[in-house]
Design an enzyme around this catalytic site. Structure first.
Site, mmCIF file in Angstrom:
data_model
loop_
_atom_site.group_PDB
_atom_site.id
_atom_site.type_symbol
_atom_site.label_atom_id
_atom_site.label_comp_id
_atom_site.label_asym_id
_atom_site.label_seq_id
_atom_site.Cartn_x
_atom_site.Cartn_y
_atom_site.Cartn_z
ATOM 1 N N TYR A 143 0.852 -1.189 0.000
ATOM 2 C CA TYR A 143 0.000 0.000 0.000
ATOM 3 C C TYR A 143 0.884 1.233 0.000
ATOM 4 C CZ TYR A 143 -3.510 3.429 1.561
ATOM 5 O OH TYR A 143 -4.343 4.517 1.672
ATOM 6 N N ASP A 238 9.290 2.987 -0.129
ATOM 7 C CA ASP A 238 8.222 3.638 0.624
ATOM 8 C C ASP A 238 8.406 3.262 2.093
ATOM 9 O OD1 ASP A 238 5.983 4.621 1.802
ATOM 10 O OD2 ASP A 238 4.541 3.630 0.469
ATOM 11 N N LYS A 266 4.028 9.215 8.814
ATOM 12 C CA LYS A 266 3.750 8.652 10.128
ATOM 13 C C LYS A 266 4.682 9.190 11.230
ATOM 14 C CE LYS A 266 0.930 4.995 8.350
ATOM 15 N NZ LYS A 266 1.031 4.338 7.068
HETATM 16 C C1 LIG Z 1 0.383 4.795 5.747
HETATM 17 C C2 LIG Z 1 1.126 4.539 4.508
HETATM 18 C C3 LIG Z 1 1.012 5.379 3.386
HETATM 19 C C4 LIG Z 1 0.010 6.488 3.305
HETATM 20 O O1 LIG Z 1 0.203 7.477 4.244
HETATM 21 P P1 LIG Z 1 -1.026 8.468 4.600
HETATM 22 O O2 LIG Z 1 -0.425 9.443 5.539
HETATM 23 O O3 LIG Z 1 -2.083 7.599 5.199
HETATM 24 O O4 LIG Z 1 -1.480 9.092 3.329
HETATM 25 C C5 LIG Z 1 1.853 5.141 2.315
HETATM 26 N N1 LIG Z 1 2.728 4.128 2.321
HETATM 27 C C6 LIG Z 1 2.856 3.304 3.368
HETATM 28 C C7 LIG Z 1 3.876 2.220 3.334
HETATM 29 C C8 LIG Z 1 2.044 3.464 4.486
HETATM 30 O O5 LIG Z 1 2.143 2.598 5.501
#
Ligand SMILES: *Cc1c(COP(=O)(O)O)cnc(C)c1O
Length: 426
Positions: A143, A238, A266
């Site tokens: 994701y 990511d 995060k």
């Molecule tokens: C949480 C997450 C996102 C998205 O971040 P948001 O602040 O919710 O838009 C993207 N990539 C990874 C790996 C994530 O865990």
């Protein structure tokens, strides 16, 4: 007693689509009513019925120091008094940029945004602008936020809802995104040999936390790095979830692999909305105002959010911080595996630093396909039994869990006792 969670959820459904502002919160995957929280302190949460929980979600990762950390609250209060936003440069942005460059091995320049989604979306745009190519590659079950081009075979809430590719994403956009299974080096090589020359970038969760926890095979990440180098493809790690979570320098430090670009989120906001993307100067330089790739944000680098992030990054640099987090999390995983075994339940668990996966299967899964084979019914039952006992895990079998520095030995022991009873009652 009246269940306030229920009342609030029913009312929310009238005014907010599905009653929630992010799908996974709706408890659709586990059934029942979502919990409405009103307070958090350290490792604990309290809901609208005043029921207490030990929190293993940490707001999906950011609260690595626990809730309402006094030093973070103090800095937020102090900075707020000098205004909440300027929409102009501040010295704090420079401070956090310098710190990110120092802590994350591959990042030479970094730009701040306000969410993980913005970070990945922007990183992809830079990669496309840099290579002057359109095609991108991602992996099944990973994701990367909810930008159009990344909602193809995505994980997290997108998985839970059995709609891995969202409606509303134009076919013309989705056609430029290819997906491959995670941890399959052979398919990856075959793919590159056929299509590598058309790729702008590959984006990957270097440790996956959005289809439960999936640990990469080192050879898979190495193969990916080598192929990207060979074909001139931008490799994007990511690390929105893994950054500052699995170690101070993220998964790239842990595995010794250097991506070209990294996305963060995060933890760098300490609970306020902050995201970032950065990497090689050569690539980052093509962003506006210097270069032709446009990217912007009214609240980007917001002083209050950045200060919460800075304080968080300062505190997690304490000597032994990650060792303690890892030990605590490992203790919880080992304990849960042991109590499941004595209850005769097919179960296993693993963690990387403070990030963990619980699996109702014989062995930890290695790919999306394997995740789908785990026992979903047992997860649902276990989730509710634990919730009743005041343990808050993610309301879906496809989410990783998190331990914070505020979790005590007592918390772990309490959780293991609850787990023992829950496994016995499955
Ligand atoms: C949480 C997450 C996102 C998205 O971040 P948001 O602040 O919710 O838009 C993207 N990539 C990874 C790996 C994530 O865990």
């Amino acid at each position: 007693m009246k269940d306030k969670n229920k009342t609030l959820f029913e009312k929310s459904k009238k005014f907010i689509p599905g009653g929630v502002n992010s799908p996974v919160r709706a408890f659709s995957a586990v059934g029942g009513t979502p919990i409405f929280f009103k307070k958090g302190l350290g490792s604990k949460l309290w809901d609208e019925n005043n029921k207490e929980y030990i929190d293993y979600i940490n707001s999906w990762g950011p609260m690595i120091l626990g809730h309402a950390h006094p030093e973070i609250l103090k800095v937020i209060e102090k900075v707020s008094k000098d205004s909440l936003s300027f929409g102009a440069p501040t010295s704090k942005e420079l401070e956090i940029a310098e710190l990110i460059v120092k802590l994350v091995p591959s990042i030479e320049q970094v730009r701040l945004v306000s969410s993980g989604t913005e970070a990945t979306m922007s990183a992809i745009r830079v990669a496309r602008g840099f290579t002057k190519k359109d095609k991108i590659l991602k992996f099944e079950g990973c994701y990367h936020g909810h930008a159009d081009s990344l909602l193809v075979k995505a994980g997290s809430g997108a998985l839970t809802f059995g709609q891995p590719s969202s409606a509303g994403v134009p076919k013309d956009v989705a056609k430029d995104t290819s997906t491959l299974p995670y941890n399959d080096s052979k398919l990856l090589e075959e793919y590159f040999n056929k299509f590598g020359n058309h790729l702008a970038c590959v984006i990957i969760e270097p440790i996956v936390g959005n289809m439960n926890l999936i640990v990469p095979e080192l050879i898979f990440l190495e193969t990916l790095r080598n192929l990207c180098t060979k074909f001139g493809v931008v490799l994007i790690f990511d690390e929105v979830m893994t950054g500052f979570r699995v170690s101070l320098g993220g998964a790239q430090e842990l595995y010794g692999i250097t991506p070209d670009l990294t996305t963060l989120g995060k933890i760098i906001g300490g609970g306020l909305p902050v995201g970032a993307f950065g990497g090689k100067k050569e690539i980052m330089q093509i962003l506006a105002p210097k270069g032709p790739v446009y990217q912007a944000g009214t609240l980007s680098g917001n002083p209050v959010a950045v200060s919460a992030g800075l304080k968080t990054l300062e505190l997690i640099q304490a000597p032994g911080f990650y060792e303690a987090l890892n030990d605590n999390t490992t203790k919880l995983m080992d304990g849960m595996t042991a109590v499941a075994k004595s209850a005769g339940i097919e179960f296993c668990a693993r963690n990387v630093g403070g990030m963990f996966g619980l699996y109702f299967s014989k062995n930890p899964p290695n790919s999306f396909e394997e995740v789908m084979k785990s026992n979903g019914q047992n997860f649902k039952k276990f989730f509710h039994l634990m919730l009743e006992k005041g343990i808050y895990f993610g309301p879906s079998a496809f989410e990783a869990g998190f331990v914070s520095a505020a979790h005590s030995e007592d918390d772990i022991e309490f959780t293991l006792n609850a787990a023992k009873q829950s496994f016995e009652n499955l």
